[in-house]
Design an enzyme around this catalytic site. Structure first.
Site: not given
Length: 392
Positions: A245, A248-250, A263, A291, A323, A325
């Site tokens: 997976r 992205s950090e949240c 998240c 993102r 996005d 990223r």
């Protein structure tokens, strides 16, 4: 260009542009330029026969504006990302319109607006509107798109004060300069220099057999983490394909349990599912909050959502794309831990195509959906309707 198209183009064009030492120097120069913008100091961007002096509208100091005036040739302009300019002008901005360089729109700044406090408000769509009702569009200077890209890399609002600069400005004012080409190459170059810097066994509540591996790029920036659950490398060697997976950090969702997104449940659910799978898995925890727009800008986007915008339009009003990223980071981390083929836990088709474009064998998609909670219903609907997430 779509995320998938960007990644495919990166795969074709990518390269460190020389040896590791030159790549590290290029990364260092861009990283320093980001830091200068964040502290309110102007920087110079060079490319071809052009030099552009820029300062971030949300951080520039009075001294910075003075230095910009001393170095600049001609009046300063306000540079905005096209999606932010469309929000300011309240109409679409065609990319081929006069006064538009690819990736940037320039607006004339009346002298009265050349004030640090005013510029902060001009940059931030959550603040008071101070531009004239019909701001005057002017020709965007050369290297304007590189300036916007640098602001985004610094996690600042992509709004800058800019002017063509005299060649001698760098030495006279002791300002840092950076090459436009190094800015453009920075995300992929940084991903290509990722190094394992630490690893340890860290038993987790839902995955007692887990290891954390930390990665750092040559620019010395924020670390990314790989969470290995079970023995995915061994499973792959024995012919099984582990789960993976890209997460992205949240901060708000993962740590605080925010109900505005999904998240937190996605993070914990992925780890639990990997622990239950015979092949194990690897969760790539990337420092790409919101993102890729950063935590501060994500909070600004939340404020705009409270005023009626959805997730995508809030990001655009800030000047960011849907996005931002870069999945090269994920691909390089997977390769570093010996995982070249995965079953991807995701609802996002762009992640499937993006990871495959980066050279990872994606053997299938595993749905990763969690029920709405009464607060994030509209958020999930937007992900399905406007981002194309497979939530049905």
């Amino acid at each position: 260009m779509s995320l998938t198209g960007h990644l495919a183009a990166s795969l074709h064009d990518r390269g460190l542009g020389g040896d590791q030492a030159s790549a590290a120097r290029a990364l260092r120069a861009v990283h320093r330029a980001m830091a200068e913008l964040r502290r309110g100091t102007p920087v110079l961007i060079r490319g071809g026969d052009h030099t552009l002096i820029i300062a971030a509208a949300e951080t520039v100091s009075a001294r910075g504006l003075s230095e910009l005036g001393l170095a600049g040739i001609g009046p300063a302009v306000l540079l905005l990302a096209p999606v932010r300019a469309a929000a300011v002008l309240q109409r679409p901005v065609p990319q081929d319109a006069p006064g538009t360089e690819a990736g940037a729109v320039a607006l004339r700044l009346p002298p009265a607006l050349l004030d640090p406090a005013v510029l902060r408000s001009l940059a931030d769509p959550t603040a008071e509107r101070l531009l004239p009702a019909e701001p005057e569009r002017v020709g965007a200077p050369a290297l304007a798109s590189a300036a916007i890209a640098l602001a985004k890399l610094a996690r600042l609002l992509p709004a800058l004060v800019a002017a063509p600069a005299a060649e001698a400005a760098s030495g006279r004012l002791d300002l840092l300069s950076v090459e436009a080409g190094h800015i453009a190459a920075y995300p992929d170059t940084a991903a290509g220099t990722l190094t394992r810097v630490a690893e340890a066994r860290v038993p987790l509540e839902d995955a007692p057999e887990a290891r954390l591996v930390a990665f750092r790029a040559a620019d010395g920036g924020i670390e990314h983490l790989a969470i290995l659950v079970g023995q995915p490398e061994q499973a792959l060697a024995e012919g099984s394909v582990p789960l993976a997976r890209i997460h992205s950090e949240c901060f708000t969702g993962d740590l605080l349990g925010s109900l505005r997104c999904d998240c937190g449940p996605q993070l914990r659910g992925a780890i639990k599912r990997m622990a239950e799978d015979p092949s194990g898995g690897v969760l790539l925890y990337l420092a790409q909050e919101g993102r890729g727009i950063g935590l501060v800008n994500k909070l600004r986007a939340y404020a705009l959502q409270d005023q009626g915008l959805d997730t995508l339009d809030a990001n655009r009003a800030l000047g960011y794309g849907a996005d931002e990223r870069n999945f090269w980071v994920a691909a390089e981390m997977l390769r570093a831990v010996g995982i070249g083929r995965v079953r991807l836990l995701t609802n996002n088709p762009d992640k499937l195509a993006g990871l495959a474009a980066c050279g990872i064998g994606v053997e299938g998609r595993e749905a990763h959906q969690f029920a709405a909670n009464g607060v994030n219903d509209a958020y999930l609907q937007t992900k399905a309707r406007r981002f194309g997430h497979l939530l049905t």
